[in-house]
Design a protein around this motif. Structure first.
Motif, PDB file in Angstrom:
ATOM      1  N   VAL A  87       0.940  -1.239   0.008  1.00  0.00           N
ATOM      2  CA  VAL A  87       0.081   0.035  -0.028  1.00  0.00           C
ATOM      3  C   VAL A  87       0.969   1.163   0.125  1.00  0.00           C
ATOM      4  N   LEU A  88       0.793   2.012  -0.949  1.00  0.00           N
ATOM      5  CA  LEU A  88       1.511   3.321  -1.211  1.00  0.00           C
ATOM      6  C   LEU A  88       0.258   4.430  -0.751  1.00  0.00           C
ATOM      7  N   THR A  89       0.679   5.316   0.033  1.00  0.00           N
ATOM      8  CA  THR A  89      -0.107   6.395   0.293  1.00  0.00           C
ATOM      9  C   THR A  89       0.634   7.815   0.263  1.00  0.00           C
ATOM     10  N   TYR A  97      -7.531  10.125   5.970  1.00  0.00           N
ATOM     11  CA  TYR A  97      -8.670   9.836   5.034  1.00  0.00           C
ATOM     12  C   TYR A  97      -7.789   9.326   3.750  1.00  0.00           C
ATOM     13  N   ASN A  98      -6.586   9.758   3.549  1.00  0.00           N
ATOM     14  CA  ASN A  98      -5.634   9.517   2.411  1.00  0.00           C
ATOM     15  C   ASN A  98      -5.297   8.125   2.892  1.00  0.00           C
ATOM     16  N   LEU A  99      -4.853   7.630   3.878  1.00  0.00           N
ATOM     17  CA  LEU A  99      -4.276   6.436   4.207  1.00  0.00           C
ATOM     18  C   LEU A  99      -5.563   5.426   4.058  1.00  0.00           C
ATOM     19  N   ALA A 100      -6.774   5.829   4.747  1.00  0.00           N
ATOM     20  CA  ALA A 100      -7.925   4.882   4.507  1.00  0.00           C
ATOM     21  C   ALA A 100      -8.249   4.776   2.918  1.00  0.00           C
ATOM     22  N   ARG A 101      -7.985   5.513   2.256  1.00  0.00           N
ATOM     23  CA  ARG A 101      -8.395   5.579   0.700  1.00  0.00           C
ATOM     24  C   ARG A 101      -7.509   4.675   0.154  1.00  0.00           C
ATOM     25  N   SER A 102      -6.180   4.583   0.309  1.00  0.00           N
ATOM     26  CA  SER A 102      -5.094   3.901   0.052  1.00  0.00           C
ATOM     27  C   SER A 102      -5.510   2.465   0.182  1.00  0.00           C
ATOM     28  N   GLU A 117     -18.156   6.749   0.982  1.00  0.00           N
ATOM     29  CA  GLU A 117     -18.712   6.173   2.066  1.00  0.00           C
ATOM     30  C   GLU A 117     -17.757   5.249   2.886  1.00  0.00           C
ATOM     31  N   LEU A 118     -17.027   4.456   1.873  1.00  0.00           N
ATOM     32  CA  LEU A 118     -16.190   3.411   2.404  1.00  0.00           C
ATOM     33  C   LEU A 118     -14.998   4.133   2.967  1.00  0.00           C
ATOM     34  N   PHE A 119     -14.246   4.904   2.520  1.00  0.00           N
ATOM     35  CA  PHE A 119     -13.311   5.745   2.746  1.00  0.00           C
ATOM     36  C   PHE A 119     -13.322   6.379   4.260  1.00  0.00           C
ATOM     37  N   ARG A 120     -14.675   7.242   4.328  1.00  0.00           N
ATOM     38  CA  ARG A 120     -15.037   7.913   5.500  1.00  0.00           C
ATOM     39  C   ARG A 120     -15.183   6.669   6.684  1.00  0.00           C
ATOM     40  N   GLY A 165      -9.322  20.690   7.375  1.00  0.00           N
ATOM     41  CA  GLY A 165     -10.482  20.458   8.127  1.00  0.00           C
ATOM     42  C   GLY A 165     -10.088  20.021   9.587  1.00  0.00           C
ATOM     43  N   SER A 166      -8.811  20.413   9.797  1.00  0.00           N
ATOM     44  CA  SER A 166      -8.575  20.341  11.533  1.00  0.00           C
ATOM     45  C   SER A 166      -8.136  21.388  12.126  1.00  0.00           C
ATOM     46  N   GLY A 167      -8.273  21.691  13.338  1.00  0.00           N
ATOM     47  CA  GLY A 167      -8.194  22.962  14.134  1.00  0.00           C
ATOM     48  C   GLY A 167      -6.662  22.935  14.438  1.00  0.00           C
ATOM     49  N   ASP A 168      -6.243  21.843  14.512  1.00  0.00           N
ATOM     50  CA  ASP A 168      -4.620  21.695  15.129  1.00  0.00           C
ATOM     51  C   ASP A 168      -3.887  21.050  14.104  1.00  0.00           C
ATOM     52  N   GLY A 169      -3.124  21.344  13.418  1.00  0.00           N
ATOM     53  CA  GLY A 169      -2.394  20.230  12.513  1.00  0.00           C
ATOM     54  C   GLY A 169      -1.056  19.626  13.192  1.00  0.00           C
ATOM     55  N   ASP A 170      -0.816  20.333  14.294  1.00  0.00           N
ATOM     56  CA  ASP A 170       0.235  19.562  15.259  1.00  0.00           C
ATOM     57  C   ASP A 170      -0.268  18.283  15.895  1.00  0.00           C
ATOM     58  N   ALA A 171      -1.410  18.539  16.529  1.00  0.00           N
ATOM     59  CA  ALA A 171      -2.322  17.270  16.951  1.00  0.00           C
ATOM     60  C   ALA A 171      -2.508  16.244  15.876  1.00  0.00           C
ATOM     61  N   GLU A 172      -3.030  16.771  14.813  1.00  0.00           N
ATOM     62  CA  GLU A 172      -3.243  15.639  13.697  1.00  0.00           C
ATOM     63  C   GLU A 172      -2.103  14.752  13.292  1.00  0.00           C
ATOM     64  N   THR A 173      -0.849  15.629  13.084  1.00  0.00           N
ATOM     65  CA  THR A 173       0.374  15.154  12.710  1.00  0.00           C
ATOM     66  C   THR A 173       0.789  14.113  13.630  1.00  0.00           C
ATOM     67  N   GLU A 174       0.912  14.611  14.790  1.00  0.00           N
ATOM     68  CA  GLU A 174       1.244  13.785  15.992  1.00  0.00           C
ATOM     69  C   GLU A 174       0.293  12.402  16.116  1.00  0.00           C
ATOM     70  N   ALA A 175      -0.742  12.700  15.979  1.00  0.00           N
ATOM     71  CA  ALA A 175      -1.637  11.255  16.035  1.00  0.00           C
ATOM     72  C   ALA A 175      -1.616  10.266  14.918  1.00  0.00           C
ATOM     73  N   PHE A 176      -1.245  10.869  13.801  1.00  0.00           N
ATOM     74  CA  PHE A 176      -1.152  10.099  12.520  1.00  0.00           C
ATOM     75  C   PHE A 176       0.354   9.613  12.774  1.00  0.00           C
ATOM     76  N   GLY A 177       1.392  10.195  13.214  1.00  0.00           N
ATOM     77  CA  GLY A 177       2.751   9.411  13.449  1.00  0.00           C
ATOM     78  C   GLY A 177       2.662   8.422  14.246  1.00  0.00           C
ATOM     79  N   THR A 178       1.674   8.565  15.260  1.00  0.00           N
ATOM     80  CA  THR A 178       1.858   7.509  16.628  1.00  0.00           C
ATOM     81  C   THR A 178       1.062   6.410  15.872  1.00  0.00           C
TER      82      THR A 178
END
Length: 195
Positions: A87-89, A97-102, A117-120, A165-178
């Motif tokens: 899987v490449l994303t 979302y992009n990881l779910a789609r990939s 609907e599946l991606f979401r 779509g997120s209020g806090d890019g740092d929190a989203e980035t940290e959650a994704f990395g985690t």
């Protein structure tokens, strides 16, 4: 025109490189000179998580596609038994979302490029916690007896600006990395390369 009159002409074959885009897996036969780098990545894959760093344009995507994936597909020097799924994303401004789609497009036989609907739904699974990726993979229709190589290209895109779509890019980035780190550590057949 006068300087070339009477000169012999030589027609060059097709260029041995794809131009400004990365090499694809199908172009592995014309991808040369990176075997040592591929071996180094494979050796580090035994730890399930590899961060591939280098300046923009240095060939990281080509190395992943025409190097690492092609080598694993042909069972060259991996030493990791079993079949592989890939899987490449690219996280972009919506990493979950992009990881779910990939994943959907690679592992869900009925998924189509516009299966919103599946991606979401899969995105929500990914967001449920640090093991969201492992949970999603455990219910994916394709058999999980295979090894999965997840390549997250252009990870640096998460850092220069807040995510859409997120209020806090740092929190989203940290959650994704985690999510990626936890999944790589706890998933026995999951291997993650971030570049």
């Amino acid at each position: 025109a006068e300087t070339t009159q009477g000169a012999d002409q030589v027609a060059l074959p097709e260029a041995p490189y794809p131009g400004p885009r990365p090499f694809s897996v199908d172009e592995a036969t014309i991808f040369f000179g990176r075997n040592e780098a591929v071996r180094a990545i494979v050796e580090r894959l035994r730890g399930h998580l590899v961060v591939l760093s280098g300046p923009a344009g240095s060939g990281k995507s080509s190395l992943l596609r025409a190097g690492l994936i092609a080598q694993i597909q042909h069972d060259y020097f991996t030493g990791i038994p079993g079949d592989w799924e890939f899987v490449l994303t690219r996280p972009g401004s919506r990493p979950f979302y992009n990881l779910a789609r990939s994943i959907a497009l690679a592992m869900y036989p009925d998924a189509r490029p516009r299966s919103e609907e599946l991606f979401r739904s899969l995105e929500q699974m990914l967001r449920k916690g640090n093991t969201g990726l492992l949970d999603l993979l455990s219910v994916a229709p394709k058999p999980r007896s295979r090894n999965l190589l997840l390549c997250v290209e252009h990870f640096e895109e998460l850092y220069p600006r807040p995510l859409a779509g997120s209020g806090d890019g740092d929190a989203e980035t940290e959650a994704f990395g985690t999510l990626l780190g936890t999944s790589a550590r706890e998933g026995p057949s999951l291997y993650v390369v971030v570049s």
